[in-house]
Structure formats: structure tokens, C-alpha cells
Design a protein around this motif. Structure first.
Motif, mmCIF file in Angstrom:
data_model
loop_
_atom_site.group_PDB
_atom_site.id
_atom_site.type_symbol
_atom_site.label_atom_id
_atom_site.label_comp_id
_atom_site.label_asym_id
_atom_site.label_seq_id
_atom_site.Cartn_x
_atom_site.Cartn_y
_atom_site.Cartn_z
ATOM 1 N N LYS A 104 23.185 55.105 84.836
ATOM 2 C CA LYS A 104 23.914 53.852 84.611
ATOM 3 C C LYS A 104 24.854 53.955 83.407
ATOM 4 C CE LYS A 104 20.164 51.015 86.527
ATOM 5 N NZ LYS A 104 19.144 49.976 86.230
ATOM 6 N N LYS A 105 24.610 54.997 82.584
ATOM 7 C CA LYS A 105 25.441 55.167 81.378
ATOM 8 C C LYS A 105 26.170 56.501 81.468
ATOM 9 C CE LYS A 105 22.198 52.567 78.468
ATOM 10 N NZ LYS A 105 21.282 52.630 77.291
ATOM 11 N N LYS A 106 27.478 56.464 81.500
ATOM 12 C CA LYS A 106 28.267 57.688 81.624
ATOM 13 C C LYS A 106 28.253 58.464 80.315
ATOM 14 C CE LYS A 106 31.335 55.707 85.124
ATOM 15 N NZ LYS A 106 32.729 55.329 85.457
ATOM 16 N N LEU A 107 28.208 59.802 80.438
ATOM 17 C CA LEU A 107 28.232 60.646 79.249
ATOM 18 C C LEU A 107 29.366 61.663 79.363
ATOM 19 C CD1 LEU A 107 27.073 61.485 76.556
ATOM 20 C CD2 LEU A 107 25.339 62.839 77.753
ATOM 21 N N ILE A 108 29.152 62.737 80.125
ATOM 22 C CA ILE A 108 30.209 63.736 80.328
ATOM 23 C C ILE A 108 30.893 63.452 81.651
ATOM 24 C CG2 ILE A 108 30.636 66.179 80.792
ATOM 25 C CD1 ILE A 108 28.491 66.895 78.806
ATOM 26 N N GLU A 109 32.222 63.401 81.620
ATOM 27 C CA GLU A 109 32.986 63.110 82.837
ATOM 28 C C GLU A 109 34.147 64.079 82.970
ATOM 29 O OE1 GLU A 109 33.277 58.693 84.122
ATOM 30 O OE2 GLU A 109 33.625 58.692 81.958
ATOM 31 N N ASN A 110 34.247 64.677 84.167
ATOM 32 C CA ASN A 110 35.397 65.515 84.538
ATOM 33 C C ASN A 110 35.744 66.540 83.469
ATOM 34 O OD1 ASN A 110 36.364 62.342 85.461
ATOM 35 N ND2 ASN A 110 35.899 63.867 87.025
ATOM 36 N N LEU A 111 34.714 67.270 83.003
ATOM 37 C CA LEU A 111 34.917 68.262 81.939
ATOM 38 C C LEU A 111 35.372 69.585 82.534
ATOM 39 C CD1 LEU A 111 34.560 68.967 78.902
ATOM 40 C CD2 LEU A 111 32.237 69.672 79.455
ATOM 41 N N ASP A 112 36.454 70.161 81.975
ATOM 42 C CA ASP A 112 36.963 71.469 82.399
ATOM 43 C C ASP A 112 37.052 72.376 81.179
ATOM 44 O OD1 ASP A 112 37.727 71.217 85.330
ATOM 45 O OD2 ASP A 112 38.811 69.508 84.487
ATOM 46 N N LEU A 113 36.603 73.624 81.354
ATOM 47 C CA LEU A 113 36.622 74.552 80.230
ATOM 48 C C LEU A 113 36.537 75.985 80.763
ATOM 49 C CD1 LEU A 113 36.448 74.918 77.112
ATOM 50 C CD2 LEU A 113 33.959 74.825 77.353
ATOM 51 N N SER A 114 37.388 76.856 80.214
ATOM 52 C CA SER A 114 37.342 78.275 80.582
ATOM 53 C C SER A 114 37.185 79.109 79.320
ATOM 54 C CB SER A 114 38.638 78.692 81.312
ATOM 55 O OG SER A 114 38.715 78.042 82.566
ATOM 56 N N ILE A 115 36.220 80.017 79.343
ATOM 57 C CA ILE A 115 35.912 80.841 78.172
ATOM 58 C C ILE A 115 35.886 82.301 78.608
ATOM 59 C CG2 ILE A 115 34.162 81.361 76.411
ATOM 60 C CD1 ILE A 115 33.227 78.372 76.916
ATOM 61 N N VAL A 116 36.622 83.134 77.908
ATOM 62 C CA VAL A 116 36.673 84.560 78.247
ATOM 63 C C VAL A 116 35.553 85.293 77.537
ATOM 64 C CG1 VAL A 116 39.159 84.491 78.626
ATOM 65 C CG2 VAL A 116 38.274 85.123 76.368
ATOM 66 N N LYS A 117 35.293 86.512 77.980
ATOM 67 C CA LYS A 117 34.216 87.312 77.410
ATOM 68 C C LYS A 117 34.453 87.555 75.918
ATOM 69 C CE LYS A 117 32.221 91.950 77.573
ATOM 70 N NZ LYS A 117 32.307 93.295 78.159
ATOM 71 N N GLY A 118 33.386 87.359 75.136
ATOM 72 C CA GLY A 118 33.442 87.680 73.717
ATOM 73 C C GLY A 118 33.988 86.577 72.831
ATOM 74 N N GLN A 119 34.409 85.452 73.402
ATOM 75 C CA GLN A 119 34.941 84.352 72.588
ATOM 76 C C GLN A 119 33.833 83.647 71.813
ATOM 77 O OE1 GLN A 119 37.344 81.727 75.083
ATOM 78 N NE2 GLN A 119 39.070 82.084 73.704
ATOM 79 N N ARG A 120 34.163 83.258 70.589
ATOM 80 C CA ARG A 120 33.257 82.422 69.798
ATOM 81 C C ARG A 120 33.744 80.984 69.912
ATOM 82 N NH1 ARG A 120 33.601 85.448 64.150
ATOM 83 N NH2 ARG A 120 35.729 85.635 64.919
ATOM 84 N N VAL A 121 32.940 80.181 70.579
ATOM 85 C CA VAL A 121 33.337 78.800 70.873
ATOM 86 C C VAL A 121 32.496 77.858 70.019
ATOM 87 C CG1 VAL A 121 33.583 77.046 72.656
ATOM 88 C CG2 VAL A 121 33.875 79.473 73.242
ATOM 89 N N ALA A 122 33.155 77.119 69.159
ATOM 90 C CA ALA A 122 32.461 76.123 68.335
ATOM 91 C C ALA A 122 32.607 74.757 68.986
ATOM 92 C CB ALA A 122 33.032 76.115 66.927
ATOM 93 N N ILE A 123 31.539 73.987 68.948
ATOM 94 C CA ILE A 123 31.547 72.636 69.539
ATOM 95 C C ILE A 123 31.205 71.646 68.435
ATOM 96 C CG2 ILE A 123 30.646 71.173 71.382
ATOM 97 C CD1 ILE A 123 29.590 73.800 72.701
ATOM 98 N N VAL A 124 32.142 70.742 68.160
ATOM 99 C CA VAL A 124 31.933 69.761 67.092
ATOM 100 C C VAL A 124 32.200 68.364 67.634
ATOM 101 C CG1 VAL A 124 32.594 71.421 65.302
ATOM 102 C CG2 VAL A 124 34.328 69.878 66.256
ATOM 103 N N GLY A 125 31.757 67.390 66.878
ATOM 104 C CA GLY A 125 31.979 66.009 67.290
ATOM 105 C C GLY A 125 30.890 65.121 66.725
ATOM 106 N N PRO A 126 31.086 63.823 66.803
ATOM 107 C CA PRO A 126 30.086 62.893 66.272
ATOM 108 C C PRO A 126 28.799 62.924 67.092
ATOM 109 C CG PRO A 126 31.797 61.696 67.456
ATOM 110 C CD PRO A 126 32.253 63.121 67.377
ATOM 111 N N THR A 127 27.734 62.371 66.545
ATOM 112 C CA THR A 127 26.451 62.291 67.234
ATOM 113 C C THR A 127 26.604 61.534 68.556
ATOM 114 O OG1 THR A 127 25.282 62.300 65.136
ATOM 115 C CG2 THR A 127 24.070 61.488 67.040
#
Length: 576
Positions: A351-374
Motif C-alpha cells: 500500500k506504500k510505494k518505495l522503489i519505482e521504475n528504477l534503472d541502473l547499469s553497472i560495469v565490472k569492477g565499478q565502485r558504486v556508492a549509494i547515499v541518501g536520507p533515511t
């Protein structure tokens, strides 16, 4: 519901049908001998009250037969009780094992939804109470039923008119037992639920005692515990009170039966239709006929408690397991580290939406940081990558394979995780680093510990790497616990890494040195770094800025600062 639960119990007992059959045979033998003894006693009485001299030789012969019958009855009862004990505890063992096996396959959404103490209560306390009721049922139910049937046959054989009086009054006892049993089942169910609430609360308090004391919440907790305790007291008192009415209620009916038999039988004796010994036999049978009703009524009320507890355990066993791995999954999956997230939508509460229509491409060996509010979806994204939860829509692919087409074990073997929450078990420091695996040398373990700067505090412990620590790390500091968890991953580095606030409990100086170890560890490996301290992710290849389940900004540290958007505000809020 009770019938369904009883059928399940009988299904488990069916595995030991040989013992059940033995118990039934012994119940028949015990009941038959118990009814044969009054016949011998009645014969002895007739020998004593007859005219002329008493034949003591015949009386002694009858008494000897009675002694032999009593000894055989005692032996049969002992073997039957032994068999019933074995059946009960084998059934309980099987149910508990199946419940624990189910625990291994339950989806994370169930474990997130149900309190830990509730599950513990079902697997431990409820199964123990179920065992008590089941043992009483096996011990007394078989014998009671057989005794009733045999007694009826003997009574009708001796005097059908008196037997009809007994049978006519029997339904009163059954009605009383049935009414009380239905009521007690509901009350015992409430008792089990109240006990589970109490167990859950106590478990939660023990696990979070430091937090309770830090916020001076002791009085509030005592107040809440008193409420839960009183609720359990009330439910238990009512359940026990109602179930306790059964025995005196049925005893009253049975005493009426005995009185009618004595009165009616006396008139028959006076009329010459029965001897004194015969009346003695009949009175003994009337007592033996009614006695099982008392026992069975007690068993029935105890079974209500047992079935109420069993119902809760079976509810756990019948919970839907997580979806099984596909048969078409590759035998062994060794990831390169290419990750594609396509049109993914997911929420814990639909009933509560969280992640919607997320697209992401990551190549081999990439360091991906994920930040954002709680609450922006950072840890949720990690949960989806590890397939702790399946996406509602879209797909997550690794090396072109949808992760739903890969075996969970293989998928997770390709990830190394270091979380903010530490997981340590009772055992040596070495065991906690290797997780019990024997394929690592001491030199490899020490090298990994040196790389994470854990070696310096480990060697100061009483027995070094062989020091036994208690569950959750005992007296180790939070930072030391986290260093052990980092060492665990450093020992056997997989193709992909997940670092979720991995250095949150470590001092800045040590963190800087560990960061250098991390950089070395992450080289050539696809890495996901969840961080609140933005200083730890400035060297990431890609920084994903998440808010309300969406990636609102994407780029490296310098690019995002130059945009002067949400990341710029986050970064400056920490260093202004």
C-alpha cells in the motif's frame, strides 16, 4: 480447526504405527485383566458367604490368580507407558525439527513481520505443552476407551437390566465434558497467545537492555510487562478454572451412576436374581466404567491446551516458504560483476510505494556508492541484489542472468557483505572469522586480520585467536566486532562486495587505514557502498543519490558537487 489439528497429530504418530499398535494391544490386555480381577474377587466372596464350611484352599487359589493377574497388569502398564513416552517424544522431536527446518526456508518478509520471541515461543514452549497433552492422551485415552468397551460387554453379560441403567445415564457425563472442552479450547488458545506476547517482550528487552538503560525506560517497561503478565495470568486462570470443572462435574455424574447401580442391584439380589459376589463384581465394573470418563474428561481438557499449542506450531510449519530455486538454474554461477537493474519497482508494504521504475547499469569492477536520507531505499536496493526479497516488477540481472534464475546459494556466494549490524556467535575468534570453515591456514587468517587492523587487538586477548567469545561478541567493543566482520570478508574476497555502513563503529584514524585496505580489496571487483559519512565514498566511481526510492542524481564526487544539487547539500551539511 481442532479436527484438522488432531488429524495432523495422528499423521505424525502414524510414522510409529508399530509402537501405537503395541500400545493398543497392551491397553486391551491391561483392561481385560483389570476386569478379570473383580470376577476373581466376586468368586472369592461367594466362597466366603456360602453355607457350610469355607474352602480356604479354593479361596487361596483364587487369591493366587488375582496376584498373578495384578503382576501381569502392572508389567503391561509399565511397557505401555514406556511405548507411549517413546511415541510422544518422537512425535515432538519430528514436529520441532520440521518447525526449525521451516524457519530456514521462511521468506524475510515473514521474519520481519513476526516477533522473534513469538517464533521462539512456538518452537519451544508451545511444543513442550503439546508434548504434555499428547503424553497424557496416549497414556490414558487408549486404556480408558478399551476399559469402557470391555466393561459394557461384561455388564451386559452379567445383568442387562442394570447395564441399561448405566448406559442410560452415561450421556450426562459426555455432555458435561463436551461443553467444558469446547470452552477450555478457546481459553487455552488465548493463554498460548498471551504467553507468546510475554516471551516476545522479554526476548526484545534482553536483546536491547543497553538501549533501555540508556533512555531510562525501565519503569515504562515494567509497566508494560505488568500488563502483559496480568493478561497471561487472567487467561491462564480462566483456562485452568474452566478445565478444572470437568473432573468434579463428571465425578458427580459417575457417583450418581454408582448409586443407581447399588440401589437397583440390591433389589435384584434380594429377589434372588444375583449373588452378593455378583453384585460386588457389578459395583466394581460400574466404578471401572465411570472412572475412565473422569480420566478421559481430564485428558480431553488437557488435549484442548495441547491442540491449541499444536495449532500455533502447525501454523508456523504451514507458512509459505520462499520460492524454490528454478530447476533450470545453472549448476555453478561465478559472477564477473556486470549488474543491470531494469524498470524495478518494489515495496515492503504494497500500500506504500518505495522503489519505482528504477534503472541502473553497472560495469565490472565499478565502485558504486549509494547515499541518501533515511528511508530513501538504500538498504532495500541491497536486499534486492542479494535476493532477500524479490522485485515486484522489472528485473535485476548479473552477467545477463536474471537473479531469479540463479540459485540463491550461488548468488550469495558471489557477494561479500559487511553490515553495520555485526553477527558473531559463541566460539573462538578464529571460528568467527572463518565461520567454521577449515580450508584456511593460520597465516591466511592473521594476514587478513592485519589488513583490517584487527590483529593488534586480537593478540591482546587472553588466548589470542583462540579466545572464546560469547554470543554477539561479549565484552568486545562495537568497533572490534565490526573489525572481525570485515576480516571475515577480507579472508575470502568474492567477485562482488557490499559495504553497508561497514566502518560506522570504527574510529576515524582506524577507518582511514581500513579504507586503504578496502580500496585494495575492491580493485577489479564490483562494489556497492552504502554510507552516511560521505567522506568515505569520495573515491567511488559512481555515486547514486537516492530519495523516495528514486535515483535523483548520479555521477562521481566532483561532478555531483559541481551540480550543486541534493548531493551538494548533503555533503556540505556534514562539512560546513
Amino acid at each position: 480447526m481442532k479436527k484438522g489439528t488432531l488429524r495432523k497429530v495422528l499423521h505424525y504418530a502414524g510414522k510409529y504405527r508399530g509402537l501405537v499398535f503395541l500400545s493398543l494391544i497392551l491397553a486391551v490386555v491391561t483392561a481385560a485383566l483389570a476386569l478379570y480381577i473383580p470376577i476373581l474377587a466376586g468368586g472369592a466372596i461367594d466362597l466366603l458367604v456360602g453355607t457350610g464350611d469355607v474352602d480356604f484352599n479354593k479361596v487361596m487359589a483364587v487369591l493366587l490368580k488375582m496376584l498373578i493377574a495384578i503382576l501381569i497388569t502392572a508389567i503391561c502398564q509399565w511397557i505401555m507407558n514406556k511405548a507411549n513416552n517413546v511415541i510422544t517424544f518422537k512425535v515432538v522431536r519430528d514436529v520441532r525439527a520440521e518447525a526449525f527446518d521451516k524457519l530456514q526456508t521462511l521468506p524475510f518478509e515473514y521474519l520481519d513481520k513476526v516477533q522473534t520471541g513469538e517464533i521462539v515461543s512456538r518452537i519451544v514452549a508451545d511444543i513442550d505443552l503439546f508434548a504434555d497433552g499428547l503424553l497424557m492422551g496416549f497414556t490414558q485415552l487408549f486404556t480408558g476407551i478399551v476399559t469402557i468397551l470391555f466393561t459394557l460387554v461384561f455388564m451386559f453379560y452379567l445383568n442387562f437390566r442394570i447395564a441399561i441403567v448405566v448406559v442410560a445415564l452415561t450421556p450426562l457425563s459426555l455432555i458435561v465434558a463436551r461443553v467444558i472442552a469446547d470452552k477450555s479450547f478457546k481459553l487455552f488458545k488465548l493463554q498460548s497467545e498471551a504467553r507468546a506476547d510475554q516471551t516476545s517482550f522479554v526476548d526484545e528487552m534482553i536483546g536491547n537492555l543497553q538501549v533501555v538503560k540508556a533512555f531510562a525506560h525501565e519503569d515504562d517497561n515494567m509497566e508494560y510487562f505488568d500488563e502483559v503478565n496480568e493478561k497471561l495470568e487472567d487467561a491462564s486462570t480462566r483456562a485452568v478454572f474452566v478445565s478444572a470443572i470437568t473432573n468434579p462435574g463428571t465425578r458427580f455424574i459417575n457417583n450418581l451412576v454408582y448409586a443407581f447401580v447399588a440401589l437397583f442391584g440390591s433389589f435384584v439380589c434380594i429377589a434372588g436374581g444375583m449373588t452378593v459376589g455378583g453384585l460386588t463384581i457389578f459395583l466394581s465394573y460400574a466404578n471401572q466404567y465411570t472412572k475412565p470418563f473422569n480420566e478421559i474428561s481430564g485428558v480431553v481438557t488437557e488435549l484442548q491446551n495441547a491442540l491449541a499449542c499444536a495449532r500455533r506450531v502447525f501454523d508456523l510449519i504451514e507458512e509459505k516458504s520462499e520460492e524454490k530455486d528454478k530447476d533450470t538454474a545453472p549448476e555453478k554461477f561465478n559472477a564477473e560483476g556486470v549488474v543491470d537493474i531494469s524498470d524495478v519497482s518494489f515495496s515492503y508494504d504494497k500500500k506504500k510505494k518505495l522503489i519505482e521504475n528504477l534503472d541502473l547499469s553497472i560495469v565490472k569492477g565499478q565502485r558504486v556508492a549509494i547515499v541518501g536520507p533515511t528511508g530513501s531505499g538504500k538498504t532495500t536496493l541491497i536486499n534486492l541484489l542479494m535476493r532477500f526479497y524479490d522485485v515486484d516488477k522489472g528485473s535485476v540481472k548479473i552477467d545477463g542472468y536474471d537473479i531469479r534464475d540463479i540459485k540463491r546459494l550461488d548468488l550469495r556466494d558471489n557477494f561479500g557483505m559487511v553490515l553495520q549490524e555485526t553477527w558473531l556467535r559463541h566460539g573462538t575468534v578464529k571460528d568467527n572469522i572463518t565461520l567454521g570453515r577449515k580450508d584456511f591456514t593460520d597465516e591466511e587468517i592473521i594476514a587478513a586480520a592485519k589488513a583490517t587492523h584487527a590483529h593488534s587487538f586480537i593478540k591482546k586477548l587472553p588466548d589470542g585467536y583462540d579466545t572464546v567469545i560469547s554470543e554477539n561478541g561479549g565484552n568486545l567493543s562495537q568497533g572490534q566486532k565490526q573489525l572481525l566482520c570485515i576480516t571475515r570478508v577480507m579472508l575470502n574476497i568474492p567477485p562482488m562486495l557490499i559495504l553497508d555502513e561497514a566502518t560506522s563503529s570504527i574510529d576515524t584514524h582506524t577507518e582511514m587505514r581500513i579504507q586503504r585496505a578496502f580500496n585494495k580489496m575492491m580493485k577489479g571487483r564490483t562494489s556497492f557502498i552504502v554510507a552516511h559519512r560521505l567522506s568515505t565514498i569520495v573515491e567511488a566511481d559512481v555515486i547514486l543519490v537516492m530519495k523516495d526510492g528514486h535515483i535523483i542524481e548520479q555521477g562521481n564526487h566532483e561532478t555531483l558537487l559541481n551540480k550543486k544539487g541534493f548531493y551538494y547539500e548533503l555533503y556540505n551539511s556534514q562539512f560546513a
